[in-house]
Design a protein around this motif. Structure first.
Motif, short mmCIF file in Angstrom:
data_model
loop_
_atom_site.label_atom_id
_atom_site.label_comp_id
_atom_site.label_asym_id
_atom_site.label_seq_id
_atom_site.Cartn_x
_atom_site.Cartn_y
_atom_site.Cartn_z
N ASP A 126 0.84 -1.16 -0.02
CA ASP A 126 -0.04 0.00 -0.03
C ASP A 126 0.76 1.26 0.09
OD1 ASP A 126 -2.00 1.91 0.12
OD2 ASP A 126 -2.53 1.43 2.37
N TYR A 127 1.29 1.74 -1.06
CA TYR A 127 1.99 2.89 -1.47
C TYR A 127 1.10 4.23 -1.33
CZ TYR A 127 6.31 0.59 -2.55
OH TYR A 127 7.49 -0.40 -2.55
N PRO A 128 1.79 5.26 -0.81
CA PRO A 128 0.98 6.51 -0.69
C PRO A 128 0.94 7.09 -2.13
CG PRO A 128 3.08 6.85 -0.18
CD PRO A 128 3.15 5.55 -0.32
N GLU A 129 -0.01 8.07 -2.49
CA GLU A 129 -0.31 8.61 -3.80
C GLU A 129 1.06 9.19 -3.85
OE1 GLU A 129 -3.22 11.45 -6.13
OE2 GLU A 129 -3.44 11.20 -3.96
N LEU A 130 1.65 9.37 -5.52
CA LEU A 130 2.67 9.61 -5.45
C LEU A 130 2.54 11.12 -6.24
CD1 LEU A 130 4.67 6.73 -7.18
CD2 LEU A 130 4.52 7.43 -4.89
N SER A 131 3.52 12.12 -6.28
CA SER A 131 3.90 13.48 -6.73
C SER A 131 5.01 13.68 -7.46
CB SER A 131 3.66 14.58 -5.61
OG SER A 131 2.17 14.49 -5.26
N LEU A 132 5.04 14.11 -8.43
CA LEU A 132 6.19 14.64 -9.07
C LEU A 132 6.64 15.76 -8.38
CD1 LEU A 132 5.50 14.15 -13.01
CD2 LEU A 132 7.03 12.62 -11.34
N PRO A 133 8.05 16.02 -8.17
CA PRO A 133 8.55 17.12 -7.40
C PRO A 133 8.52 18.38 -8.38
CG PRO A 133 10.33 15.64 -7.80
CD PRO A 133 9.31 15.01 -8.36
N ALA A 134 8.66 19.51 -7.54
CA ALA A 134 8.86 20.81 -8.16
C ALA A 134 10.12 20.90 -9.09
CB ALA A 134 8.47 22.02 -7.46
N LEU A 135 10.10 21.81 -9.70
CA LEU A 135 11.64 21.97 -10.38
C LEU A 135 12.16 23.39 -9.89
CD1 LEU A 135 11.09 20.61 -14.04
CD2 LEU A 135 12.70 19.66 -12.35
N PRO A 136 13.46 23.56 -10.03
CA PRO A 136 13.96 25.05 -10.06
C PRO A 136 13.42 25.94 -11.20
CG PRO A 136 15.77 23.30 -9.34
CD PRO A 136 14.61 22.73 -10.13
N ALA A 137 13.17 26.98 -11.08
CA ALA A 137 12.67 27.97 -11.85
C ALA A 137 13.61 27.93 -13.02
CB ALA A 137 12.67 29.47 -11.39
N GLY A 138 12.83 27.60 -14.42
CA GLY A 138 13.78 27.73 -15.66
C GLY A 138 14.18 26.46 -15.94
N LEU A 198 17.18 15.08 -5.84
CA LEU A 198 17.45 13.59 -6.19
C LEU A 198 16.56 12.84 -5.08
CD1 LEU A 198 18.42 11.64 -8.23
CD2 LEU A 198 20.32 11.14 -6.50
N ARG A 199 16.52 13.43 -3.77
CA ARG A 199 15.73 12.96 -2.57
C ARG A 199 14.27 12.70 -3.03
NH1 ARG A 199 18.59 16.80 1.73
NH2 ARG A 199 18.10 18.20 -0.10
N GLU A 200 13.76 13.84 -3.45
CA GLU A 200 12.42 13.91 -3.80
C GLU A 200 12.06 12.86 -4.95
OE1 GLU A 200 10.62 17.74 -4.34
OE2 GLU A 200 12.14 18.52 -3.51
N LEU A 201 12.86 12.21 -5.68
CA LEU A 201 12.52 11.28 -6.88
C LEU A 201 12.70 9.98 -5.98
CD1 LEU A 201 14.71 12.91 -9.62
CD2 LEU A 201 11.98 12.87 -9.21
N LEU A 202 12.97 9.80 -4.88
CA LEU A 202 12.85 8.45 -4.15
C LEU A 202 11.54 8.09 -3.98
CD1 LEU A 202 15.92 8.63 -1.52
CD2 LEU A 202 15.88 6.96 -3.43
N LEU A 203 11.32 6.79 -4.06
CA LEU A 203 9.86 6.27 -3.86
C LEU A 203 9.69 6.26 -2.36
CD1 LEU A 203 7.13 4.54 -4.90
CD2 LEU A 203 8.54 2.51 -4.73
N PRO A 204 8.56 6.91 -1.88
CA PRO A 204 8.12 6.61 -0.50
C PRO A 204 8.00 5.60 0.06
CG PRO A 204 6.34 7.44 -1.46
CD PRO A 204 7.61 7.54 -2.55
N ALA A 205 8.26 4.98 1.29
CA ALA A 205 7.91 3.56 1.89
C ALA A 205 6.35 3.35 2.00
CB ALA A 205 8.55 3.51 3.15
N PRO A 206 6.08 2.10 1.85
CA PRO A 206 4.65 1.94 1.70
C PRO A 206 3.96 1.65 3.40
CG PRO A 206 5.89 -0.33 1.32
CD PRO A 206 6.87 1.00 1.47
N ALA A 207 2.66 1.57 3.68
CA ALA A 207 2.36 1.28 4.93
C ALA A 207 2.90 0.39 5.37
CB ALA A 207 0.61 1.40 4.61
N GLY A 208 3.04 0.36 6.72
CA GLY A 208 3.51 -0.65 7.70
C GLY A 208 5.07 -0.84 7.78
N ALA A 209 5.77 -0.22 6.61
CA ALA A 209 7.08 -0.31 6.49
C ALA A 209 7.68 0.32 7.88
CB ALA A 209 7.71 0.31 5.71
#
Length: 293
Positions: A91-103, A121-132
């Motif tokens: 059960d992974y959380p809903e994913l979001s693409l991170p914001a980019l620096p301007a331009g 790069l840390r924002e591109l890591l998959l978050p842990a699922p529920a129960g982890a």
């Protein structure tokens, strides 16, 4: 401005907005914009690289037929991420693409020939699922080269260390966790100056038709014929392997993914004589690749 979301069971590459979405709530602050990538690395083993890609393409083309499950053609309960209570998916959380620096462009957008991921790069890591239970050594932040080398057998760490010195990655980020069934998961993202450096690292590790440089606690590792190249997104290329019986004190599944300037290593292992679950591993890999595509 609305946040770009990626449903855990999405069947393709998420649509990229004209403007960067807002920062995901679980992610740390962004880094400042990076300088343009360094000139591409001159190929050192061109013939072997061609052979590697050819072998890999043939292997996936043959082995992936019939036994693999593709995203687009299957029922909802067969798609990684669209879990029911009993199908084994996490059960992974809903994913979001991170914001980019301007331009800054998207990694595979126009004006980005080096295919650089400008997001943190840390924002591109998959978050842990529920129960982890989080891995304290791999909390989802930057890690040292020495910590990354721990993924490999002790006798191979000096050679991998030299490869990293030659390729000079910009950053290494990692996240790990353990699930209630004992499966330990680790995801490493290594970002280089350009896709040439990332591809060269994959070549130097001898990854292709074989798993290449062995990971720690692995025995006989071969191509996982249950994976289909159809599960790759347009801008990612994955090499997926699993330990074959008889294996040792734990069973390991691993995959390398090349996504522009970034090389991902995904590892699932479980102690004992039971195999590590195929479905949650492939689910993890697909969702991580979706964030990199």
């Amino acid at each position: 401005m609305s946040e770009q979301t990626v449903a855990p069971g999405a069947t393709g590459t998420p649509a990229m907005p004209e403007a960067p979405p807002s920062v995901n709530v679980f992610a740390p602050p962004l880094l400042p914009p990076e300088a343009p990538g360094a000139p591409p690395k001159q190929p050192r083993r061109a013939l072997r690289a061609v052979g590697r890609w050819t072998a890999a393409a043939l292997a996936f083309g043959v082995l992936g037929t019939g036994t693999a499950f593709g995203i687009a053609s299957l029922e909802r309960t067969d798609v990684p991420g669209l879990a029911t209570a009993s199908d084994g998916r996490w059960d992974y959380p809903e994913l979001s693409l991170p914001a980019l620096p301007a331009g800054s462009p998207r990694p595979f957008g126009a004006g980005n020939p080096a295919e650089i991921h400008h997001a943190d790069l840390r924002e591109l890591l998959l978050p842990a699922p529920a129960g982890a239970v989080p891995d304290k050594k791999l909390p989802g932040g930057w890690i040292s080269t020495e910590t990354f080398l721990d993924a490999y057998r002790q006798q191979d760490r000096p050679s991998v260390s030299q490869l990293l010195k030659d390729a000079a990655p910009r950053h290494i980020a990692a996240r790990g966790w353990t699930m209630p069934d004992g499966t330990a998961s680790r995801i490493y993202l290594v970002r280089f100056n350009s896709t040439a450096f990332a591809s060269g690292m994959l070549d130097d590790l001898n990854v292709g038709s074989s798993a290449g440089t062995p990971l720690d606690r692995t025995d006989t590792t071969e191509i996982d014929d249950s994976w289909s190249s159809q599960n790759d997104f347009e801008n990612t290329l994955s090499f997926v392997f699993a330990e074959q019986a008889p294996f040792g004190a734990e069973h390991v599944r691993q995959a390398y993914t090349l996504a522009g300037d970034t090389l991902a290593l995904v590892v699932h292992e479980r102690a004992g004589k039971r195999e590590t679950g195929r479905i949650p591993f492939q689910q993890t890999l697909i969702l991580q690749n979706q964030l990199l595509a």
